[in-house]
Design a protein around this motif. Structure first.
Motif, PDB file in Angstrom:
ATOM      1  N   GLY A 113       0.832  -1.187   0.025  1.00 33.42           N
ATOM      2  CA  GLY A 113      -0.021  -0.144  -0.041  1.00 33.42           C
ATOM      3  C   GLY A 113       0.674   1.396  -0.007  1.00 33.42           C
ATOM      4  O   GLY A 113       0.185   2.319  -0.187  1.00 33.42           O
ATOM      5  N   ASP A 114       2.225   1.151   0.080  1.00 33.14           N
ATOM      6  CA  ASP A 114       3.048   2.371   0.222  1.00 33.14           C
ATOM      7  C   ASP A 114       3.399   2.593  -1.134  1.00 33.14           C
ATOM      8  O   ASP A 114       4.014   1.773  -1.858  1.00 33.14           O
ATOM      9  CB  ASP A 114       4.190   1.981   0.995  1.00 33.14           C
ATOM     10  N   ALA A 115       3.101   3.801  -1.751  1.00 33.81           N
ATOM     11  CA  ALA A 115       3.463   4.234  -2.954  1.00 33.81           C
ATOM     12  C   ALA A 115       4.812   4.498  -3.327  1.00 33.81           C
ATOM     13  O   ALA A 115       5.054   4.521  -4.433  1.00 33.81           O
ATOM     14  CB  ALA A 115       2.677   5.417  -3.356  1.00 33.81           C
ATOM     15  N   THR A 116       5.648   4.413  -2.302  1.00 38.02           N
ATOM     16  CA  THR A 116       7.151   4.398  -2.669  1.00 38.02           C
ATOM     17  C   THR A 116       7.977   3.099  -2.795  1.00 38.02           C
ATOM     18  O   THR A 116       8.914   3.083  -3.287  1.00 38.02           O
ATOM     19  CB  THR A 116       8.026   4.981  -1.409  1.00 38.02           C
ATOM     20  N   VAL A 117       7.147   2.089  -2.481  1.00 43.60           N
ATOM     21  CA  VAL A 117       7.505   0.837  -2.686  1.00 43.60           C
ATOM     22  C   VAL A 117       7.359   0.214  -4.200  1.00 43.60           C
ATOM     23  O   VAL A 117       6.424   0.328  -4.659  1.00 43.60           O
ATOM     24  CB  VAL A 117       6.767  -0.237  -1.743  1.00 43.60           C
ATOM     25  N   GLY A 118       8.443   0.003  -4.940  1.00 46.63           N
ATOM     26  CA  GLY A 118       8.458  -0.520  -6.260  1.00 46.63           C
ATOM     27  C   GLY A 118       8.454  -1.746  -6.339  1.00 46.63           C
ATOM     28  O   GLY A 118       8.510  -2.561  -7.314  1.00 46.63           O
ATOM     29  N   ALA A 119       9.113  -2.640  -5.226  1.00 49.45           N
ATOM     30  CA  ALA A 119       9.397  -4.001  -5.216  1.00 49.45           C
ATOM     31  C   ALA A 119       9.268  -4.644  -3.737  1.00 49.45           C
ATOM     32  O   ALA A 119       9.321  -4.011  -2.773  1.00 49.45           O
ATOM     33  CB  ALA A 119      10.607  -4.325  -5.639  1.00 49.45           C
ATOM     34  N   VAL A 120       8.404  -5.873  -3.661  1.00 48.74           N
ATOM     35  CA  VAL A 120       8.348  -6.548  -2.546  1.00 48.74           C
ATOM     36  C   VAL A 120       8.645  -8.131  -2.901  1.00 48.74           C
ATOM     37  O   VAL A 120       8.075  -8.440  -3.713  1.00 48.74           O
ATOM     38  CB  VAL A 120       6.662  -6.625  -2.000  1.00 48.74           C
ATOM     39  N   VAL A 121       9.547  -8.493  -2.165  1.00 50.51           N
ATOM     40  CA  VAL A 121      10.214  -9.788  -2.484  1.00 50.51           C
ATOM     41  C   VAL A 121       9.488 -10.523  -1.266  1.00 50.51           C
ATOM     42  O   VAL A 121       9.886 -10.071  -0.078  1.00 50.51           O
ATOM     43  CB  VAL A 121      11.713  -9.855  -2.596  1.00 50.51           C
ATOM     44  N   MET A 122       9.168 -11.877  -1.590  1.00 50.30           N
ATOM     45  CA  MET A 122       8.456 -12.581  -0.373  1.00 50.30           C
ATOM     46  C   MET A 122       9.223 -13.899  -0.298  1.00 50.30           C
ATOM     47  O   MET A 122       9.525 -14.548  -1.312  1.00 50.30           O
ATOM     48  CB  MET A 122       7.051 -12.953  -0.641  1.00 50.30           C
TER      49      MET A 122
ATOM     50  N   LEU B 131       7.968 -16.208   7.301  1.00 52.18           N
ATOM     51  CA  LEU B 131       7.584 -15.303   6.124  1.00 52.18           C
ATOM     52  C   LEU B 131       8.481 -14.229   6.271  1.00 52.18           C
ATOM     53  O   LEU B 131       8.803 -13.555   7.590  1.00 52.18           O
ATOM     54  CB  LEU B 131       6.377 -14.642   6.331  1.00 52.18           C
ATOM     55  N   VAL B 132       9.113 -13.716   5.284  1.00 59.67           N
ATOM     56  CA  VAL B 132      10.079 -12.572   5.226  1.00 59.67           C
ATOM     57  C   VAL B 132       9.788 -11.733   3.930  1.00 59.67           C
ATOM     58  O   VAL B 132       9.573 -12.411   2.780  1.00 59.67           O
ATOM     59  CB  VAL B 132      11.465 -13.064   5.029  1.00 59.67           C
ATOM     60  N   LEU B 133       9.404 -10.823   4.054  1.00 64.87           N
ATOM     61  CA  LEU B 133       8.945  -9.782   3.127  1.00 64.87           C
ATOM     62  C   LEU B 133       9.885  -8.467   3.187  1.00 64.87           C
ATOM     63  O   LEU B 133      10.325  -8.006   4.427  1.00 64.87           O
ATOM     64  CB  LEU B 133       7.399  -9.191   3.380  1.00 64.87           C
ATOM     65  N   THR B 134      10.527  -8.275   2.021  1.00 68.82           N
ATOM     66  CA  THR B 134      11.409  -7.047   2.114  1.00 68.82           C
ATOM     67  C   THR B 134      10.603  -6.038   0.992  1.00 68.82           C
ATOM     68  O   THR B 134      10.666  -6.536  -0.265  1.00 68.82           O
ATOM     69  CB  THR B 134      12.779  -7.391   1.767  1.00 68.82           C
ATOM     70  N   ALA B 135      10.611  -4.802   1.433  1.00 66.08           N
ATOM     71  CA  ALA B 135       9.972  -3.842   0.153  1.00 66.08           C
ATOM     72  C   ALA B 135      11.037  -2.920   0.223  1.00 66.08           C
ATOM     73  O   ALA B 135      11.807  -2.343   1.158  1.00 66.08           O
ATOM     74  CB  ALA B 135       8.701  -3.104   1.035  1.00 66.08           C
TER      75      ALA B 135
END
Length: 151
Positions: free
Chosen positions: A23-32, A95-99
């Motif tokens: 939901g953060d507009a500055t995030v261009g990538a989320v790796v899961m 679970l590891v998510l990096t944004a």
């Protein structure tokens, strides 16, 4: 956005955790990365995997790992959720998510966090089958994977 680091017995909702970061507009990538209980030795069949830990020590170690990743890469937010207690084959463990604004940072930080989590976080695994229970030793391959970040 604030990092989320939790150790819990209950399962986690991957979609809800992803939505919080996406939901953060500055995030261009989320790796899961989602780790699951697997049964690599079908004879005898794995009944459960039990994970134990020292609560305050474990959470402190997870925070330290995330801080080290943040020092190396420009990250928007990080989520680390690790389950403990008994789990059945095919259940989610971690679970590891990096944004990040860019994919390279998100990819590299995710792999780094998992490599360090496997070697630095104080979790102990016990495999339970119909015939016996056995504590699982640390794997040499996990230590080798961590070494790539130390060069």
């Amino acid at each position: 956005m604030q990092d989320v680091i939790r150790v819990q017995t209950q399962d986690f909702d991957v979609a809800a955790e992803y939505a919080r970061l996406a939901g953060d507009a500055t995030v261009g990538a989320v790796v899961m990365f989602v780790g699951r209980v697997r049964d690599l030795n079908p004879q005898p069949e794995l009944i459960a995997l039990e994970l134990e830990h020292y609560p305050k020590m474990t959470e402190k170690a997870l925070h330290a790992i995330v801080l080290k990743a943040r020092a190396r890469w420009d990250l928007g937010a990080v989520t680390v959720i690790h389950r403990v207690g008994p789990m059945q084959p095919a259940e989610q463990i971690v679970l590891v998510l990096t944004a990040s604004a860019h994919r390279d940072s998100a990819y590299m930080a995710n792999a780094y966090i998992m490599d360090y989590l496997k070697t630095e976080a104080p979790f102990w695994k016990k495999e339970v089958t119909a015939n016996h229970s056995i504590w699982v030793d640390a794997r040499e391959s996990d230590s080798t994977a961590k070494q790539r970040w130390e060069g």
